[in-house]
Motif scaffolding. Structure first.
Motif, PDB file in Angstrom:
ATOM      1  N   GLU A  61       0.822  -1.258   0.075  1.00 24.91           N
ATOM      2  CA  GLU A  61      -0.031  -0.002  -0.073  1.00 24.91           C
ATOM      3  C   GLU A  61       0.719   1.287  -0.046  1.00 24.91           C
ATOM      4  N   GLU A  62       1.899   1.239   0.905  1.00 27.90           N
ATOM      5  CA  GLU A  62       2.739   2.418   0.875  1.00 27.90           C
ATOM      6  C   GLU A  62       3.551   2.517  -0.374  1.00 27.90           C
ATOM      7  N   LEU A  63       4.029   1.480  -1.032  1.00 27.68           N
ATOM      8  CA  LEU A  63       4.512   1.541  -2.380  1.00 27.68           C
ATOM      9  C   LEU A  63       3.658   2.166  -3.412  1.00 27.68           C
ATOM     10  N   ALA A  64       2.505   1.791  -3.552  1.00 29.21           N
ATOM     11  CA  ALA A  64       1.512   2.369  -4.404  1.00 29.21           C
ATOM     12  C   ALA A  64       1.384   3.852  -4.179  1.00 29.21           C
ATOM     13  N   GLU A  65       1.383   3.959  -2.907  1.00 26.55           N
ATOM     14  CA  GLU A  65       1.209   5.673  -2.644  1.00 26.55           C
ATOM     15  C   GLU A  65       2.303   6.454  -2.962  1.00 26.55           C
ATOM     16  N   LEU A  66       3.335   5.845  -2.663  1.00 30.73           N
ATOM     17  CA  LEU A  66       4.764   6.457  -3.195  1.00 30.73           C
ATOM     18  C   LEU A  66       4.866   6.559  -4.771  1.00 30.73           C
ATOM     19  N   MET A  67       4.398   5.406  -5.212  1.00 33.25           N
ATOM     20  CA  MET A  67       4.513   5.416  -6.671  1.00 33.25           C
ATOM     21  C   MET A  67       3.730   6.770  -7.401  1.00 33.25           C
ATOM     22  N   LYS A  68       2.559   7.041  -6.732  1.00 30.69           N
ATOM     23  CA  LYS A  68       1.606   7.965  -7.129  1.00 30.69           C
ATOM     24  C   LYS A  68       2.486   9.396  -6.699  1.00 30.69           C
ATOM     25  N   LYS A  69       2.770   9.709  -5.731  1.00 32.76           N
ATOM     26  CA  LYS A  69       3.393  10.707  -5.043  1.00 32.76           C
ATOM     27  C   LYS A  69       4.630  11.264  -5.672  1.00 32.76           C
ATOM     28  N   ALA A  70       5.509  10.060  -5.978  1.00 31.25           N
ATOM     29  CA  ALA A  70       6.891  10.597  -6.295  1.00 31.25           C
ATOM     30  C   ALA A  70       7.013  10.354  -7.916  1.00 31.25           C
ATOM     31  N   ALA A  71       6.191   9.582  -8.644  1.00 32.40           N
ATOM     32  CA  ALA A  71       6.371   9.416  -9.981  1.00 32.40           C
ATOM     33  C   ALA A  71       4.970   9.521 -10.751  1.00 32.40           C
ATOM     34  N   GLY A  72       3.811   9.938  -9.966  1.00 34.54           N
ATOM     35  CA  GLY A  72       2.621  10.251 -10.757  1.00 34.54           C
ATOM     36  C   GLY A  72       1.969   8.975 -11.449  1.00 34.54           C
ATOM     37  N   VAL A  73       2.505   7.832 -10.927  1.00 34.56           N
ATOM     38  CA  VAL A  73       2.072   6.646 -11.462  1.00 34.56           C
ATOM     39  C   VAL A  73       1.032   5.978 -10.495  1.00 34.56           C
ATOM     40  N   THR A  74      -0.443   5.871 -11.123  1.00 35.21           N
ATOM     41  CA  THR A  74      -1.530   5.289 -10.221  1.00 35.21           C
ATOM     42  C   THR A  74      -1.800   3.900 -10.408  1.00 35.21           C
ATOM     43  N   VAL A  75      -1.369   3.232  -9.327  1.00 33.18           N
ATOM     44  CA  VAL A  75      -1.583   1.679  -9.475  1.00 33.18           C
ATOM     45  C   VAL A  75      -2.161   1.154  -8.024  1.00 33.18           C
ATOM     46  N   ALA A  76      -3.525   0.370  -8.081  1.00 30.02           N
ATOM     47  CA  ALA A  76      -4.110   0.043  -7.010  1.00 30.02           C
ATOM     48  C   ALA A  76      -3.350  -1.034  -6.272  1.00 30.02           C
ATOM     49  N   PRO A  77      -3.105  -0.881  -4.956  1.00 28.67           N
ATOM     50  CA  PRO A  77      -2.391  -1.700  -4.077  1.00 28.67           C
ATOM     51  C   PRO A  77      -2.646  -3.228  -4.292  1.00 28.67           C
ATOM     52  N   ASP A  78      -3.839  -3.648  -4.468  1.00 25.99           N
ATOM     53  CA  ASP A  78      -4.280  -4.966  -4.727  1.00 25.99           C
ATOM     54  C   ASP A  78      -3.764  -5.508  -6.079  1.00 25.99           C
ATOM     55  N   GLU A  79      -3.427  -4.604  -6.975  1.00 23.35           N
ATOM     56  CA  GLU A  79      -2.990  -4.934  -8.192  1.00 23.35           C
ATOM     57  C   GLU A  79      -1.706  -5.241  -8.271  1.00 23.35           C
ATOM     58  N   LEU A  80      -1.118  -4.159  -7.383  1.00 24.66           N
ATOM     59  CA  LEU A  80       0.376  -4.192  -7.198  1.00 24.66           C
ATOM     60  C   LEU A  80       0.942  -5.623  -6.606  1.00 24.66           C
ATOM     61  N   GLN A  81      -0.049  -5.964  -5.781  1.00 26.18           N
ATOM     62  CA  GLN A  81       0.488  -7.269  -4.787  1.00 26.18           C
ATOM     63  C   GLN A  81       0.183  -8.369  -5.816  1.00 26.18           C
ATOM     64  N   ARG A  82      -1.000  -8.556  -6.608  1.00 23.66           N
ATOM     65  CA  ARG A  82      -1.210  -9.434  -7.541  1.00 23.66           C
ATOM     66  C   ARG A  82      -0.048  -9.876  -8.556  1.00 23.66           C
ATOM     67  N   ARG A  83       0.459  -8.492  -8.790  1.00 23.71           N
ATOM     68  CA  ARG A  83       1.586  -8.383 -10.033  1.00 23.71           C
ATOM     69  C   ARG A  83       2.849  -8.347  -9.495  1.00 23.71           C
ATOM     70  N   SER A  84       3.279  -8.617  -8.502  1.00 26.78           N
ATOM     71  CA  SER A  84       4.446  -8.026  -7.754  1.00 26.78           C
ATOM     72  C   SER A  84       5.520  -8.529  -8.398  1.00 26.78           C
ATOM     73  N   ASP A  85       5.510  -9.624  -9.181  1.00 24.83           N
ATOM     74  CA  ASP A  85       6.592  -9.946  -9.755  1.00 24.83           C
ATOM     75  C   ASP A  85       6.853  -9.477 -11.419  1.00 24.83           C
ATOM     76  N   SER A  86       5.856  -8.607 -11.573  1.00 24.30           N
ATOM     77  CA  SER A  86       5.890  -7.734 -12.844  1.00 24.30           C
ATOM     78  C   SER A  86       6.853  -6.726 -12.913  1.00 24.30           C
ATOM     79  N   GLY A  87       7.487  -6.396 -13.916  1.00 24.67           N
ATOM     80  CA  GLY A  87       8.422  -5.422 -13.940  1.00 24.67           C
ATOM     81  C   GLY A  87       7.757  -4.000 -13.748  1.00 24.67           C
ATOM     82  N   PHE A  88       8.353  -3.196 -13.230  1.00 28.64           N
ATOM     83  CA  PHE A  88       8.057  -1.720 -12.760  1.00 28.64           C
ATOM     84  C   PHE A  88       7.555  -0.996 -14.112  1.00 28.64           C
TER      85      PHE A  88
END
Length: 85
Positions: free
Chosen positions: A8-35
């Protein structure tokens, strides 16, 4: 503030620091996918590392900004934070 970064914090940081919005559950599901599959480039990841360094007042591991996936990033950063705790 804990000594571990959650998905959840990583998803928040992605939005704050890079302007990339990703839902935490999607980030969890696809945690082995490339950034890059989330639209996050190396500059965005560098911004996240900088934000964490400011937040915790300690340098992050040198390889953190080279992480390829959310799982790799979280494992690296969390092991460094736990070692420094």
């Amino acid at each position: 503030m804990s000594d571990r970064i959650t998905v959840e914090e990583l998803a928040e940081l992605m939005k704050k620091a890079a302007g990339v919005t990703v839902a935490p559950d999607e980030l969890q599901r696809r945690s082995d996918s490339g950034f890059d599959s989330f639209g996050l480039d190396s500059l965005g990841l560098l911004g996240i590392v900088g934000e964490l360094e400011n937040r915790y007042g300690t340098p992050m591991p040198p390889d953190a900004e080279k992480s390829k996936s959310p799982r790799q990033f979280l494992e690296l950063v969390n092991s460094a934070l736990l070692a420094g705790a």
